[in-house]
Every structure is written in structure tokens, then in C-alpha cells.
Design a protein around this motif. Sequence first.
Motif, short mmCIF file in Angstrom:
data_model
loop_
_atom_site.label_atom_id
_atom_site.label_comp_id
_atom_site.label_asym_id
_atom_site.label_seq_id
_atom_site.Cartn_x
_atom_site.Cartn_y
_atom_site.Cartn_z
N VAL A 23 0.86 -1.18 0.00
CA VAL A 23 0.00 0.00 0.00
C VAL A 23 0.90 1.23 0.00
O VAL A 23 1.70 1.41 0.92
CB VAL A 23 -0.92 0.03 1.24
N PRO A 24 0.81 2.08 -1.03
CA PRO A 24 1.66 3.27 -1.05
C PRO A 24 1.28 4.24 0.07
O PRO A 24 0.10 4.39 0.40
CB PRO A 24 1.40 3.89 -2.42
N LEU A 25 2.27 4.86 0.66
CA LEU A 25 2.04 5.81 1.73
C LEU A 25 1.82 7.21 1.16
O LEU A 25 2.38 7.56 0.13
CB LEU A 25 3.24 5.84 2.68
N SER A 26 1.02 7.98 1.85
CA SER A 26 0.83 9.36 1.44
C SER A 26 2.00 10.19 1.97
O SER A 26 2.85 9.69 2.68
CB SER A 26 -0.50 9.89 1.98
N ALA A 27 2.01 11.46 1.64
CA ALA A 27 3.08 12.34 2.12
C ALA A 27 3.08 12.37 3.64
O ALA A 27 2.02 12.35 4.27
CB ALA A 27 2.88 13.74 1.56
N PRO A 28 4.26 12.43 4.25
CA PRO A 28 4.30 12.47 5.72
C PRO A 28 3.73 13.78 6.24
O PRO A 28 3.81 14.82 5.58
CB PRO A 28 5.80 12.36 6.03
N PRO A 29 3.13 13.75 7.43
CA PRO A 29 2.58 14.98 8.00
C PRO A 29 3.71 15.96 8.33
O PRO A 29 4.85 15.57 8.56
CB PRO A 29 1.87 14.51 9.26
N SER A 30 3.35 17.23 8.37
CA SER A 30 4.35 18.28 8.59
C SER A 30 4.80 18.38 10.05
O SER A 30 5.86 18.94 10.33
CB SER A 30 3.79 19.63 8.13
N SER A 31 4.00 17.88 10.97
CA SER A 31 4.36 17.95 12.39
C SER A 31 3.74 16.78 13.15
O SER A 31 2.89 16.06 12.62
CB SER A 31 3.86 19.26 13.00
#
Length: 59
Positions: A23-31
Amino acid sequence: MAIEPVTELGSGGALRLPHARVVPLSAPPSSYTAAVERYLTSVGIAKSSARIYRISLTT
């Protein structure tokens, strides 16, 4: 997804497990706070429970 018994000679009664699905991951959260919010909105829990978890995770 089923787990099948292996019946080949010399297998020792092992189980054959299906391959994992990637499952591809989405962009990591900014904080960290953004990560907590993303998690709490994705798990489908009651707002009152999310509030308590939010307090626990951010303090």
C-alpha cells in the motif's frame, strides 16, 4: 485471504501464507500534531474518545 496447509513432502506441516499487499504511503505529516490529527480522523472513533486520545498524544 486464506491460509493453506502445505502438503508437499518434507514441508513439515508448514502453512503457506499469501503475499502481503503493498500500500503506497501518502506524504508524511508536517508535524507531530498533524500526524495525531490525521490518525484520529482516520480511525473512526467517537469525537469524545478522539478528544481524550488527542490530549494523551499531545502532552
